[in-house]
Scaffold this motif. Structure first.
Motif, PDB file in Angstrom:
ATOM      1  N   GLU A 130      31.347  35.604  46.505  1.00  6.80           N
ATOM      2  CA  GLU A 130      31.498  34.305  45.840  1.00  6.80           C
ATOM      3  C   GLU A 130      31.137  34.390  44.368  1.00  6.80           C
ATOM      4  O   GLU A 130      31.830  33.865  43.509  1.00  6.80           O
ATOM      5  N   ASN A 131      30.036  35.079  44.089  1.00  9.48           N
ATOM      6  CA  ASN A 131      29.592  35.245  42.704  1.00  9.48           C
ATOM      7  C   ASN A 131      30.644  36.001  41.900  1.00  9.48           C
ATOM      8  O   ASN A 131      30.954  35.665  40.759  1.00  9.48           O
ATOM      9  N   GLY A 132      31.212  37.036  42.515  1.00 10.38           N
ATOM     10  CA  GLY A 132      32.251  37.831  41.851  1.00 10.38           C
ATOM     11  C   GLY A 132      33.463  36.983  41.520  1.00 10.38           C
ATOM     12  O   GLY A 132      33.997  37.039  40.402  1.00 10.38           O
ATOM     13  N   LEU A 133      33.889  36.146  42.466  1.00  8.03           N
ATOM     14  CA  LEU A 133      35.045  35.271  42.213  1.00  8.03           C
ATOM     15  C   LEU A 133      34.745  34.301  41.072  1.00  8.03           C
ATOM     16  O   LEU A 133      35.592  34.044  40.212  1.00  8.03           O
ATOM     17  N   ARG A 134      33.502  33.810  41.060  1.00 14.12           N
ATOM     18  CA  ARG A 134      33.118  32.864  39.999  1.00 14.12           C
ATOM     19  C   ARG A 134      33.193  33.545  38.621  1.00 14.12           C
ATOM     20  O   ARG A 134      33.743  32.999  37.671  1.00 14.12           O
ATOM     21  N   ILE A 135      32.665  34.764  38.542  1.00 20.81           N
ATOM     22  CA  ILE A 135      32.672  35.494  37.260  1.00 20.81           C
ATOM     23  C   ILE A 135      34.115  35.763  36.824  1.00 20.81           C
ATOM     24  O   ILE A 135      34.485  35.579  35.656  1.00 20.81           O
ATOM     25  N   ILE A 136      34.954  36.170  37.758  1.00 22.69           N
ATOM     26  CA  ILE A 136      36.345  36.506  37.420  1.00 22.69           C
ATOM     27  C   ILE A 136      37.105  35.251  36.996  1.00 22.69           C
ATOM     28  O   ILE A 136      37.905  35.279  36.052  1.00 22.69           O
ATOM     29  N   ALA A 137      36.838  34.127  37.677  1.00 29.15           N
ATOM     30  CA  ALA A 137      37.500  32.869  37.286  1.00 29.15           C
ATOM     31  C   ALA A 137      37.129  32.500  35.854  1.00 29.15           C
ATOM     32  O   ALA A 137      37.948  32.000  35.090  1.00 29.15           O
ATOM     33  N   GLN A 138      35.887  32.785  35.449  1.00 29.13           N
ATOM     34  CA  GLN A 138      35.444  32.422  34.096  1.00 29.13           C
ATOM     35  C   GLN A 138      35.956  33.401  33.041  1.00 29.13           C
ATOM     36  O   GLN A 138      36.347  33.014  31.954  1.00 29.13           O
ATOM     37  N   GLN A 139      35.930  34.702  33.369  1.00 31.79           N
ATOM     38  CA  GLN A 139      36.144  35.720  32.337  1.00 31.79           C
ATOM     39  C   GLN A 139      37.527  36.360  32.393  1.00 31.79           C
ATOM     40  O   GLN A 139      37.869  37.151  31.526  1.00 31.79           O
ATOM     41  N   GLY A 140      38.327  36.014  33.404  1.00 34.63           N
ATOM     42  CA  GLY A 140      39.659  36.597  33.545  1.00 34.63           C
ATOM     43  C   GLY A 140      39.601  37.972  34.177  1.00 34.63           C
ATOM     44  O   GLY A 140      38.707  38.768  33.876  1.00 34.63           O
ATOM     45  N   GLY A 141      40.543  38.254  35.082  1.00 36.44           N
ATOM     46  CA  GLY A 141      40.572  39.579  35.721  1.00 36.44           C
ATOM     47  C   GLY A 141      40.937  39.470  37.184  1.00 36.44           C
ATOM     48  O   GLY A 141      41.557  38.495  37.613  1.00 36.44           O
ATOM     49  N   TRP A 142      40.523  40.470  37.940  1.00 31.90           N
ATOM     50  CA  TRP A 142      40.946  40.585  39.331  1.00 31.90           C
ATOM     51  C   TRP A 142      39.773  40.850  40.288  1.00 31.90           C
ATOM     52  O   TRP A 142      38.857  41.620  39.961  1.00 31.90           O
ATOM     53  N   LEU A 143      39.901  40.312  41.465  1.00 29.89           N
ATOM     54  CA  LEU A 143      39.132  40.799  42.609  1.00 29.89           C
ATOM     55  C   LEU A 143      40.040  41.747  43.384  1.00 29.89           C
ATOM     56  O   LEU A 143      41.197  41.414  43.646  1.00 29.89           O
ATOM     57  N   VAL A 144      39.537  42.916  43.715  1.00 28.17           N
ATOM     58  CA  VAL A 144      40.267  43.845  44.595  1.00 28.17           C
ATOM     59  C   VAL A 144      39.453  43.928  45.877  1.00 28.17           C
ATOM     60  O   VAL A 144      38.314  44.425  45.866  1.00 28.17           O
ATOM     61  N   TYR A 145      40.015  43.393  46.957  1.00 26.67           N
ATOM     62  CA  TYR A 145      39.278  43.347  48.228  1.00 26.67           C
ATOM     63  C   TYR A 145      39.746  44.519  49.081  1.00 26.67           C
ATOM     64  O   TYR A 145      40.883  44.538  49.564  1.00 26.67           O
ATOM     65  N   THR A 146      38.891  45.502  49.229  1.00 30.73           N
ATOM     66  CA  THR A 146      39.282  46.745  49.913  1.00 30.73           C
ATOM     67  C   THR A 146      38.926  46.648  51.397  1.00 30.73           C
ATOM     68  O   THR A 146      37.764  46.644  51.786  1.00 30.73           O
ATOM     69  N   ARG A 147      39.980  46.599  52.202  1.00 35.10           N
ATOM     70  CA  ARG A 147      39.795  46.282  53.619  1.00 35.10           C
ATOM     71  C   ARG A 147      39.571  47.526  54.481  1.00 35.10           C
ATOM     72  O   ARG A 147      39.417  47.402  55.687  1.00 35.10           O
ATOM     73  N   ASN A 148      39.560  48.692  53.849  1.00 35.37           N
ATOM     74  CA  ASN A 148      39.192  49.877  54.635  1.00 35.37           C
ATOM     75  C   ASN A 148      37.792  50.381  54.247  1.00 35.37           C
ATOM     76  O   ASN A 148      37.451  51.522  54.516  1.00 35.37           O
TER      77      ASN A 148
END
Ligand SMILES: Nc1nc2c(ncn2[C@@H]2O[C@H](COP(=O)(O)OP(=O)(O)OP(=O)(O)O)[C@@H](O)[C@H]2O)c(=O)[nH]1
Length: 265
Positions: A130-148
């Protein structure tokens, strides 16, 4: 080239190498041996071959709108990326500190079904996401969710076996070792392929883990800066977080390892 498949727990007798005190040995041996069906006898290693990816689909979330894509690799692994978007659907510009030209904030979040889906207090994965998504929403960029990456690459079955060992007194590192696995078996090859496809090879990594920076550098991804992804410690995950700091060199301060720290209230 991806590494050769690595044998995983087949005997569960890695605990013999840990030099445990005699009073703990039996509990650990029992927990290591107790599983209902056979564990996987290999931990699959990722294929670098990208088979298919999708167009970006806008997904509104509590943290803002993200442009979500799915990525399928030759070994069957499916990953998710989420790019921060403005309300009008354009990508959020890269802001934040110090780099010219500005670089995206990127979090490579390793799957944790227990933490991310159920909000488990055993770890800090859910709040970190959640914190990561918040930072990315503010600063621009991507979440990469690695499912393996579940269980630092050992998979969900082995992670729950490791939890039993933790309940028998081992820390998160020794629990993996007791199963005959490495402490961290994640491979960032597919994440680096995704970042290359996105044109994000110079990034500001949202993480406390210097080993991620090292692994990405070896795969051609330059981390210009680490943006801390710290969440307040809780009584239930204090030992887990202290082990991350002390045995896996995670950059965690007092607030992240002491549940009663004044800033946690
Ligand atoms: N084997 C094992 N894996 C765990 C345990 N708790 C969480 N995980 C996994 O650990 C991974 C997250 O790794 P962490 O070491 O918490 O953090 P990190 O991703 O290396 O570092 P950050 O970027 O700072 O979050 C996820 O794949 C979780 O499923 C545990 O007790 N044992």
């Amino acid at each position: 080239m991806s590494p050769e498949p690595k044998p995983a727990a087949s005997t569960g007798q890695g605990w013999e190498g840990l030099n445990l005190p005699p009073e703990q040995e039996q509990a650990v041996a029992d927990a290591a041996a107790s599983y209902i069906a056979s564990p996987l006898d290999t931990v699959p290693m990722p294929s670098p071959q990208l088979i298919e990816t999708t167009y970006e689909v806008p997904v509104p979330t509590p943290h803002g709108v993200f442009g979500v894509r799915a990525w399928l690799f030759a070994d069957g692994a499916e990953h998710i990326t989420a790019r921060a978007l403005n309300d009008d659907g354009t990508p959020t510009p890269f802001t934040g500190t110090g780099t010219e030209p500005p670089a995206p904030a990127v979090r490579i979040h390793s799957e944790c079904a227990t933490g991310d889906i159920f909000g488990s207090y055993r770890c800090d994965c859910g709040p970190q996401l959640e914190n990561g998504l918040r930072i990315i929403a503010q600063q621009g960029g991507w979440l990469v969710y690695t499912r393996n990456h579940e269980g630092r690459g050992i998979g969900l079955v082995n992670k729950l076996r490791a939890y039993r060992l933790q309940d028998a007194g081992l820390d998160t590192v020794d629990a993996n070792l007791a199963l005959g696995l490495d402490a961290d078996m994640r491979d960032y090859t597919q994440a680096s392929v995704i970042l290359q496809e996105l044109g994000a090879e110079r990034i500001r990594l949202v993480s406390n883990n210097p080993a991620k920076v090292q692994a990405l550098a070896e795969l051609g991804v330059e981390v210009l800066e680490m943006i801390p992804d710290e969440v307040p410690a809780r009584a239930e995950n204090t030992r887990y977080l202290a082990t991350k700091r002390d045995r896996m060199r995670h950059q965690l301060g007092p607030r992240n390892t002491h549940p009663n720290h004044p800033h946690n209230h």
